[in-house]
Design a protein around this motif. Structure first.
Motif, short mmCIF file in Angstrom:
data_model
loop_
_atom_site.label_atom_id
_atom_site.label_comp_id
_atom_site.label_asym_id
_atom_site.label_seq_id
_atom_site.Cartn_x
_atom_site.Cartn_y
_atom_site.Cartn_z
N VAL A 117 0.86 -1.18 0.00
CA VAL A 117 0.00 0.00 0.00
C VAL A 117 0.90 1.23 0.00
CG1 VAL A 117 -1.73 1.33 1.27
CG2 VAL A 117 -1.85 -1.18 1.26
N ASP A 118 0.70 2.11 -0.97
CA ASP A 118 1.50 3.34 -1.09
C ASP A 118 3.00 3.06 -1.08
OD1 ASP A 118 -0.84 4.87 -1.12
OD2 ASP A 118 -0.87 5.07 1.06
N GLY A 119 3.38 2.01 -1.80
CA GLY A 119 4.80 1.73 -1.99
C GLY A 119 5.49 0.96 -0.88
N HIS A 120 4.72 0.53 0.13
CA HIS A 120 5.33 -0.21 1.24
C HIS A 120 4.47 -1.44 1.57
CE1 HIS A 120 8.24 2.97 2.12
NE2 HIS A 120 7.24 3.83 1.98
N PHE A 121 5.14 -2.47 2.06
CA PHE A 121 4.45 -3.69 2.47
C PHE A 121 3.54 -3.39 3.65
CE2 PHE A 121 4.42 -7.72 5.00
CZ PHE A 121 3.81 -8.53 4.05
N ARG A 122 2.24 -3.75 3.50
CA ARG A 122 1.28 -3.57 4.59
C ARG A 122 0.61 -4.88 4.98
NH1 ARG A 122 -0.90 1.47 5.79
NH2 ARG A 122 -2.24 0.31 7.21
N GLY A 123 1.04 -5.99 4.37
CA GLY A 123 0.57 -7.29 4.80
C GLY A 123 -0.89 -7.58 4.55
N LYS A 124 -1.49 -6.88 3.59
CA LYS A 124 -2.89 -7.13 3.28
C LYS A 124 -3.15 -6.83 1.81
CE LYS A 124 -4.25 -2.52 5.01
NZ LYS A 124 -5.13 -1.81 5.98
N VAL A 125 -4.18 -7.46 1.28
CA VAL A 125 -4.56 -7.30 -0.12
C VAL A 125 -5.78 -6.41 -0.16
CG1 VAL A 125 -5.22 -8.50 -2.25
CG2 VAL A 125 -3.66 -9.60 -0.62
N THR A 126 -5.65 -5.24 -0.77
CA THR A 126 -6.71 -4.24 -0.71
C THR A 126 -7.10 -3.76 -2.10
OG1 THR A 126 -5.10 -2.43 -0.51
CG2 THR A 126 -5.87 -3.44 1.53
N GLY A 127 -8.15 -2.92 -2.13
CA GLY A 127 -8.57 -2.26 -3.36
C GLY A 127 -8.92 -3.24 -4.47
N ALA A 128 -8.44 -2.92 -5.67
CA ALA A 128 -8.75 -3.74 -6.84
C ALA A 128 -8.14 -5.13 -6.74
CB ALA A 128 -8.26 -3.05 -8.11
N ASN A 129 -7.11 -5.30 -5.88
CA ASN A 129 -6.47 -6.61 -5.73
C ASN A 129 -7.20 -7.52 -4.76
OD1 ASN A 129 -4.14 -6.01 -7.40
ND2 ASN A 129 -3.45 -4.67 -5.76
N ALA A 130 -8.09 -6.95 -3.96
CA ALA A 130 -8.81 -7.75 -2.97
C ALA A 130 -9.82 -8.67 -3.66
CB ALA A 130 -9.53 -6.84 -1.99
N PRO A 131 -10.02 -9.85 -3.11
CA PRO A 131 -10.98 -10.78 -3.72
C PRO A 131 -12.42 -10.31 -3.57
CG PRO A 131 -10.16 -11.67 -1.65
CD PRO A 131 -9.35 -10.44 -1.94
N ASP A 132 -13.27 -10.77 -4.44
CA ASP A 132 -14.70 -10.49 -4.36
C ASP A 132 -15.23 -11.14 -3.08
OD1 ASP A 132 -17.45 -10.40 -4.58
OD2 ASP A 132 -17.50 -11.05 -6.68
N PRO A 133 -15.87 -10.37 -2.20
CA PRO A 133 -16.39 -10.95 -0.95
C PRO A 133 -17.32 -12.13 -1.18
CG PRO A 133 -16.45 -8.56 -0.84
CD PRO A 133 -16.09 -8.92 -2.25
N ALA A 134 -17.97 -12.14 -2.36
CA ALA A 134 -18.89 -13.24 -2.65
C ALA A 134 -18.17 -14.57 -2.80
CB ALA A 134 -19.67 -12.92 -3.94
N LEU A 135 -16.86 -14.53 -3.01
CA LEU A 135 -16.09 -15.76 -3.16
C LEU A 135 -15.66 -16.35 -1.83
CD1 LEU A 135 -13.75 -14.69 -6.12
CD2 LEU A 135 -15.88 -16.01 -6.25
N ALA A 136 -15.84 -15.59 -0.75
CA ALA A 136 -15.38 -16.05 0.56
C ALA A 136 -16.23 -17.21 1.08
CB ALA A 136 -15.42 -14.89 1.55
N VAL A 137 -15.54 -18.22 1.59
CA VAL A 137 -16.20 -19.39 2.18
C VAL A 137 -15.78 -19.50 3.64
CG1 VAL A 137 -16.35 -21.91 2.12
CG2 VAL A 137 -16.28 -20.61 -0.02
N PRO A 138 -16.73 -19.46 4.57
CA PRO A 138 -16.37 -19.61 5.98
C PRO A 138 -16.08 -21.07 6.32
CG PRO A 138 -18.74 -19.39 5.77
CD PRO A 138 -18.17 -19.20 4.38
#
Length: 294
Positions: A161-182
């Motif tokens: 995020v903003d040129g530095h490792f933030r340990g999370k996948v955000t924005g356009a790179n984040a998966p579609d929540p509908a694909l999440a399986v609990p």
């Protein structure tokens, strides 16, 4: 473990990036680990053994390296039945990598944003697996792990995020929540997580705890390629649990982006929340600099 169970587990893991072994730990073993948590936290300053929830909540959200803090967790990490399953997934030569313990308190437990474990500790190959041991009956209501099946076959996502490792996948790179399986399962169950599987967990909005012990393993021929302050210290605690050590690094083709954060950080929570930008990496405990920062 029978050959049929082994083959079924490995097939599910290869196809989905995760596999579940229900009630692998029996009730007495789960109770022993619960008692161990109570013993670890029975100190005047909880911050000396665990990371606490931010603000004035004062509740532990992560116990640093539980295998170093109580023999019950060291035994659990080497549980024969657990290692049988790990062997089915990454082969007979198994190294213990690190451990952690998440405590999602009722109405409090912190969110863990979408991420892949491999982003925090790239190795020469991806035969690394985390065993998430549920210590409570776990449902969506008390923050069951959520995953995107098959995402481990898509390579390493962008965790910057903003040129530095933030340990999370955000924005356009984040998966579609509908694909999440609990992944809901009773206490004592184990979720085996491929190091490239996209996963997250929501805050705990229930009136029940969701405690999870996470020992992590790697194949003996998987070697780290990054030794930053939040990853290199794992090597001091790496030990052989089964099989033989390797004098050869097995290398997969590809390019792994290194986890280069703007500032040192003490945990996944701190990094994803951005708290590392205003706090020191050592936080309030010596364990913050010796425990895997994931």
């Amino acid at each position: 473990m029978s050959e049929i169970v082994s083959a079924t587990l490995a097939k599910e893991y290869q196809e989905n990036g995760f596999a579940v072994a229900e009630r692998l730990f029996d009730p007495s073993e789960v109770a022993e680990l619960g008692n161990a948590i109570t013993e670890i936290l029975a100190v005047p300053d909880i911050g000396s053994v665990a990371e606490v929830e931010p603000g004035d909540k004062g509740m532990a959200r992560r116990i640093w390296s539980p295998t170093q803090q109580h023999p019950a967790f060291e035994r659990a990490a080497a549980h024969p039945g657990l290692l049988d399953h790990v062997e089915a997934l990454i082969g007979p030569d198994i190294l213990f990598h690190y451990s952690k313990l998440h405590l999602k308190a009722p109405q409090v437990g912190s969110v863990v944003d979408w991420h892949q474990d491999f982003a925090y500790y790239p190795h020469t190959n991806t035969d690394l697996v985390t065993a998430l041991v549920y210590l409570d009956d776990t449902t969506v209501e008390n923050s069951a792990l959520q995953v995107v099946p098959g995402s481990h076959r898509q390579g390493l996502a962008d965790h910057y995020v903003d040129g530095h490792f933030r340990g999370k996948v955000t924005g356009a790179n984040a998966p579609d929540p509908a694909l999440a399986v609990p992944i809901e399962a009773p206490a004592g169950s184990v979720v085996f997580i491929h190091c490239l599987l996209l996963h997250y967990s929501s805050p705990n909005r229930s009136d029940r705890y969701r405690r999870a012990f996470l020992p992590a393993y790697r194949a003996a021929d998987a070697f780290p390629i990054h030794f930053g302050p939040h990853a290199g210290h794992n090597e001091a605690g790496v030990r052989l649990l089964r099989g033989a050590v390797s004098d050869t690094a097995r290398v997969e083709a590809g390019a792994w982006r290194l986890p280069l954060a703007e500032r040192p950080f003490g945990s996944l929570f701190q990094l994803q929340e951005g708290a590392h930008e205003t706090a020191t990496a050592a936080a309030s405990t010596g364990y913050a600099t010796t425990e895997a920062s994931r």
